[in-house]
Design a protein around this motif. Sequence first.
Motif, PDB file in Angstrom:
ATOM      1  N   GLY A 122       0.792  -1.215   0.000  1.00 51.48           N
ATOM      2  CA  GLY A 122       0.000   0.000   0.000  1.00 51.48           C
ATOM      3  C   GLY A 122       0.826   1.268   0.000  1.00 51.48           C
ATOM      4  N   THR A 123       0.207   2.352  -0.493  1.00 53.19           N
ATOM      5  CA  THR A 123       0.826   3.672  -0.371  1.00 53.19           C
ATOM      6  C   THR A 123       0.590   4.263   1.013  1.00 53.19           C
ATOM      7  OG1 THR A 123      -1.168   4.735  -1.245  1.00 53.19           O
ATOM      8  CG2 THR A 123       0.563   4.162  -2.832  1.00 53.19           C
ATOM      9  N   GLY A 124      -0.188   3.572   1.850  1.00 51.22           N
ATOM     10  CA  GLY A 124      -0.453   4.053   3.203  1.00 51.22           C
ATOM     11  C   GLY A 124      -1.311   3.059   3.945  1.00 51.22           C
ATOM     12  N   SER A 125      -1.581   3.348   5.211  1.00 51.18           N
ATOM     13  CA  SER A 125      -2.506   2.528   5.994  1.00 51.18           C
ATOM     14  C   SER A 125      -3.931   2.806   5.546  1.00 51.18           C
ATOM     15  CB  SER A 125      -2.360   2.853   7.486  1.00 51.18           C
ATOM     16  OG  SER A 125      -1.070   2.534   7.944  1.00 51.18           O
TER      17      SER A 125
ATOM     18  N   GLY B 106       0.902  -1.102   6.245  1.00 52.14           N
ATOM     19  CA  GLY B 106       0.995   0.351   6.193  1.00 52.14           C
ATOM     20  C   GLY B 106       1.500   0.819   4.835  1.00 52.14           C
ATOM     21  N   SER B 107       2.441   1.741   4.860  1.00 51.64           N
ATOM     22  CA  SER B 107       3.049   2.250   3.637  1.00 51.64           C
ATOM     23  C   SER B 107       4.359   1.533   3.358  1.00 51.64           C
ATOM     24  CB  SER B 107       3.307   3.759   3.764  1.00 51.64           C
ATOM     25  OG  SER B 107       4.215   4.195   2.767  1.00 51.64           O
ATOM     26  N   GLY B 108       4.555   1.192   2.095  1.00 50.56           N
ATOM     27  CA  GLY B 108       5.811   0.554   1.711  1.00 50.56           C
ATOM     28  C   GLY B 108       6.937   1.533   1.475  1.00 50.56           C
ATOM     29  N   GLY B 109       6.669   2.827   1.593  1.00 53.13           N
ATOM     30  CA  GLY B 109       7.680   3.827   1.258  1.00 53.13           C
ATOM     31  C   GLY B 109       8.329   4.509   2.442  1.00 53.13           C
TER      32      GLY B 109
ATOM     33  N   MET C 159       9.070  -3.801   1.448  1.00 48.90           N
ATOM     34  CA  MET C 159      10.125  -4.059   0.470  1.00 48.90           C
ATOM     35  C   MET C 159      11.242  -4.929   1.030  1.00 48.90           C
ATOM     36  SD  MET C 159       9.988  -3.357  -2.672  1.00 48.90           S
ATOM     37  CE  MET C 159       8.977  -2.452  -3.847  1.00 48.90           C
ATOM     38  N   GLY C 160      11.443  -4.878   2.344  1.00 48.48           N
ATOM     39  CA  GLY C 160      12.443  -5.774   2.927  1.00 48.48           C
ATOM     40  C   GLY C 160      12.084  -7.225   2.681  1.00 48.48           C
ATOM     41  N   LEU C 161      10.810  -7.550   2.845  1.00 49.87           N
ATOM     42  CA  LEU C 161      10.348  -8.909   2.570  1.00 49.87           C
ATOM     43  C   LEU C 161      10.337  -9.178   1.071  1.00 49.87           C
ATOM     44  CD1 LEU C 161       9.080 -11.594   3.480  1.00 49.87           C
ATOM     45  CD2 LEU C 161       6.844 -10.468   3.319  1.00 49.87           C
ATOM     46  N   ALA C 162       9.877  -8.211   0.276  1.00 46.90           N
ATOM     47  CA  ALA C 162       9.799  -8.418  -1.166  1.00 46.90           C
ATOM     48  C   ALA C 162      11.160  -8.749  -1.753  1.00 46.90           C
ATOM     49  CB  ALA C 162       9.206  -7.179  -1.836  1.00 46.90           C
ATOM     50  N   GLU C 163      12.189  -8.048  -1.297  1.00 46.92           N
ATOM     51  CA  GLU C 163      13.524  -8.298  -1.835  1.00 46.92           C
ATOM     52  C   GLU C 163      14.103  -9.608  -1.330  1.00 46.92           C
ATOM     53  OE1 GLU C 163      16.051  -4.608  -2.146  1.00 46.92           O
ATOM     54  OE2 GLU C 163      15.239  -5.134  -4.116  1.00 46.92           O
ATOM     55  N   SER C 164      13.909  -9.902  -0.031  1.00 44.57           N
ATOM     56  CA  SER C 164      14.517 -11.132   0.504  1.00 44.57           C
ATOM     57  C   SER C 164      13.794 -12.383   0.012  1.00 44.57           C
ATOM     58  CB  SER C 164      14.501 -11.100   2.037  1.00 44.57           C
ATOM     59  OG  SER C 164      13.176 -11.125   2.545  1.00 44.57           O
TER      60      SER C 164
ATOM     61  N   GLY D 265      -4.899  12.671  -3.911  1.00 43.29           N
ATOM     62  CA  GLY D 265      -3.439  12.630  -3.981  1.00 43.29           C
ATOM     63  C   GLY D 265      -2.850  11.287  -4.320  1.00 43.29           C
ATOM     64  N   VAL D 266      -3.618  10.416  -4.993  1.00 43.00           N
ATOM     65  CA  VAL D 266      -3.093   9.083  -5.262  1.00 43.00           C
ATOM     66  C   VAL D 266      -1.912   9.142  -6.226  1.00 43.00           C
ATOM     67  CG1 VAL D 266      -4.689   8.555  -7.170  1.00 43.00           C
ATOM     68  CG2 VAL D 266      -3.768   6.706  -5.765  1.00 43.00           C
ATOM     69  N   THR D 267      -1.929  10.069  -7.193  1.00 39.36           N
ATOM     70  CA  THR D 267      -0.792  10.182  -8.117  1.00 39.36           C
ATOM     71  C   THR D 267       0.471  10.571  -7.360  1.00 39.36           C
ATOM     72  OG1 THR D 267      -2.279  10.851  -9.907  1.00 39.36           O
ATOM     73  CG2 THR D 267       0.051  11.335 -10.189  1.00 39.36           C
ATOM     74  N   ALA D 268       0.353  11.535  -6.479  1.00 34.69           N
ATOM     75  CA  ALA D 268       1.509  11.958  -5.686  1.00 34.69           C
ATOM     76  C   ALA D 268       2.003  10.823  -4.799  1.00 34.69           C
ATOM     77  CB  ALA D 268       1.140  13.175  -4.843  1.00 34.69           C
ATOM     78  N   ALA D 269       1.074  10.033  -4.248  1.00 33.92           N
ATOM     79  CA  ALA D 269       1.481   8.923  -3.389  1.00 33.92           C
ATOM     80  C   ALA D 269       2.280   7.888  -4.169  1.00 33.92           C
ATOM     81  CB  ALA D 269       0.255   8.283  -2.745  1.00 33.92           C
ATOM     82  N   VAL D 270       1.807   7.556  -5.366  1.00 35.55           N
ATOM     83  CA  VAL D 270       2.519   6.572  -6.187  1.00 35.55           C
ATOM     84  C   VAL D 270       3.880   7.109  -6.621  1.00 35.55           C
ATOM     85  CG1 VAL D 270       2.472   5.312  -8.379  1.00 35.55           C
ATOM     86  CG2 VAL D 270       0.402   5.452  -6.969  1.00 35.55           C
ATOM     87  N   LEU D 271       3.925   8.356  -7.112  1.00 40.90           N
ATOM     88  CA  LEU D 271       5.196   8.924  -7.549  1.00 40.90           C
ATOM     89  C   LEU D 271       6.154   9.109  -6.378  1.00 40.90           C
ATOM     90  CD1 LEU D 271       4.056  11.583 -10.195  1.00 40.90           C
ATOM     91  CD2 LEU D 271       4.688   9.189 -10.526  1.00 40.90           C
ATOM     92  N   GLY D 272       5.617   9.402  -5.196  1.00 46.89           N
ATOM     93  CA  GLY D 272       6.468   9.532  -4.015  1.00 46.89           C
ATOM     94  C   GLY D 272       7.142   8.220  -3.663  1.00 46.89           C
ATOM     95  N   HIS D 273       6.412   7.125  -3.778  1.00 54.12           N
ATOM     96  CA  HIS D 273       7.018   5.821  -3.497  1.00 54.12           C
ATOM     97  C   HIS D 273       8.107   5.510  -4.516  1.00 54.12           C
ATOM     98  CE1 HIS D 273       3.851   5.313  -0.572  1.00 54.12           C
ATOM     99  NE2 HIS D 273       4.336   4.131  -0.239  1.00 54.12           N
ATOM    100  N   HIS D 274       7.862   5.832  -5.776  1.00 56.88           N
ATOM    101  CA  HIS D 274       8.889   5.612  -6.799  1.00 56.88           C
ATOM    102  C   HIS D 274      10.147   6.403  -6.468  1.00 56.88           C
ATOM    103  CE1 HIS D 274      10.885   6.213 -10.740  1.00 56.88           C
ATOM    104  NE2 HIS D 274      10.465   4.975 -10.975  1.00 56.88           N
ATOM    105  N   LEU D 275       9.983   7.613  -6.015  1.00 54.15           N
ATOM    106  CA  LEU D 275      11.121   8.465  -5.674  1.00 54.15           C
ATOM    107  C   LEU D 275      11.912   7.897  -4.500  1.00 54.15           C
ATOM    108  CD1 LEU D 275      12.626  11.229  -5.976  1.00 54.15           C
ATOM    109  CD2 LEU D 275      10.971  12.159  -4.344  1.00 54.15           C
ATOM    110  N   LEU D 276      11.214   7.328  -3.519  1.00 56.38           N
ATOM    111  CA  LEU D 276      11.868   6.874  -2.293  1.00 56.38           C
ATOM    112  C   LEU D 276      12.524   5.508  -2.438  1.00 56.38           C
ATOM    113  CD1 LEU D 276       9.142   8.025   0.253  1.00 56.38           C
ATOM    114  CD2 LEU D 276      11.456   8.944   0.060  1.00 56.38           C
ATOM    115  N   TRP D 277      12.111   4.712  -3.413  1.00 52.04           N
ATOM    116  CA  TRP D 277      12.650   3.374  -3.543  1.00 52.04           C
ATOM    117  C   TRP D 277      13.924   3.353  -4.380  1.00 52.04           C
ATOM    118  CZ3 TRP D 277       7.136   1.139  -4.610  1.00 52.04           C
ATOM    119  CH2 TRP D 277       6.573   0.728  -3.394  1.00 52.04           C
ATOM    120  N   SER D 278      14.746   2.360  -4.114  1.00 55.01           N
ATOM    121  CA  SER D 278      15.957   2.152  -4.910  1.00 55.01           C
ATOM    122  C   SER D 278      15.592   1.536  -6.254  1.00 55.01           C
ATOM    123  CB  SER D 278      16.909   1.206  -4.165  1.00 55.01           C
ATOM    124  OG  SER D 278      16.355  -0.105  -4.112  1.00 55.01           O
ATOM    125  N   ALA D 279      16.575   1.459  -7.131  1.00 53.20           N
ATOM    126  CA  ALA D 279      16.331   0.895  -8.458  1.00 53.20           C
ATOM    127  C   ALA D 279      15.857  -0.547  -8.374  1.00 53.20           C
ATOM    128  CB  ALA D 279      17.602   0.995  -9.301  1.00 53.20           C
TER     129      ALA D 279
END
Length: 507
Positions: free
Chosen positions: A30-33, A156-159, A171-176, A191-205
């Motif tokens: 999720g982008t949030g709780s 909650g939020s994955g970001g 993401m810790g579980l997703a990667e492992s 604000g769903v667009t901002a939430a999605v783009l914010g997660h993209h910004l915060l995550w690693s490649a």
Amino acid sequence: MTSDAGRSDPGRSDLGRSGAGPARRLMVMGTGSDVGKSLIVAGLCRAFARRGLKVAPFKAQNMSNNAAVTQDGGEIGRAQALQARACGLAPLVDMNPVLLKPETDVDAQVVLSGKVLGRHSAAEYQALKPGLRPAVRAALNRLGTGRDLVLIEGAGSGGERYLRAQDISNMGLAESADLPVVLLGDESRGGVTAAVLGHHLLWSASERARVVGVLVNKFRGDPAIFAPAAQEIEAATGWPLLGLLRWSEAARALPEEDSLGLARAGRRTGARLRIVVPELPRIANFDDLDPLAAEPGLEVIFARRGAPLPRADVIVLAGSKATRADLATLRAEGWDIDILAHHRQGGRVLGICGGYQMLGQVIADPQGIEGAPGQDAGLGLLRVETVLTGEKRLERIAARDGLSGAALAGYEMHMGRTTGPDRARPFLRLDGRDAGAVSADGRVAGCYLHGLFASDAFRAAWLAPLGVGAQTAFETRIETALDRLADDIAADLDLDRLWALARPPRS
């Protein structure tokens, strides 16, 4: 999601099974709780299970005081128990290996693999989390054995990057565990667009590469209007929009995971009986009241702090994760005075689990199970006393009540032993075993059994002296709601595409 009770299950045989190898896995993050992860996973569980697949739900870490007793003798979050039901399975501890049950704003009881690990502060738990990873991974691997699909819910939020180093559920579980991820946002919040783009910004490649698409939940209006947002999301992230999930009315009939949803229960025009439930800070297992709230002749009101309790025919004290602390809040609100006055004027009072303990004369916690050691006077409406102990009783119960004649199925989940003379008048007699207590005047009762009102026969017997008949087939209502939720999801999503995006871990 549009609701259409008459829809059949489309494409029942479209999906092939994964065979004898490891189950396919798909994570809904999720982008949030409170963006709807739990219900979307429940709906997907039912939709895929109806197509003949062996499906199971999983959530590595849940934080909730609504819990269920599992088939294998532990406890998990109620949301995962509902998801298991959607799959046609009995709940298992592997479906939710870590459960946090808040007792204060900074302390929680930590349940690992269904059993109490201890009481820890938030800081202590953050230090503890990395050591829980092997248990989480082992539970997920066991759950996939012999199944076709495991649907994994994030927390909650994955970001939240500040939590990433200790993460065991996003993401810790997703990667492992090598999981493909669907990111779920909530359009009703804005604000769903901002939430999605914010997660993209915060995550690693590498984290971004795990996302296979985006879902937008609780969408209302014309989908064509959202098209520019979908194009912007895909252009900025490379993540395709997998679907717009419209609001499903079926969700209203399903249990809420936490107290944020209690506002939906309230006044009903033409109700002949009013049940008032004080909403205390650590209220737990409040879905015990859902079958009563579903009855058309009743209204169930969760009373918020800051005002006297409204007029009631029955006051119900629900379960509590911190009984003595909630009792102190009840007194600070002046609700003890309201309850005692209600009883003096001929009203009825029922306590379930922690609420049952509050109705007694004393609650003692000599070991500091729920806080500082000590004891408090209860409301004194039942001649019983409770001592909290370190041993937690977890038991699924299927029995016949010898007093009402009704078949009951529920569970006990408590860390207390209650004794006293009013237990000579049991509230229930479950296959010959006395349970709970009733006052001498018959207007106050309590017990430890959660889920008792889900029995249509028992609910009818309890309501009859109050002049209200039971009209709802509650278990049928839940099954119908799960089917309609699955119908709505299948109408708005391409399930074949989701199945193709799910995959087993790469070796």
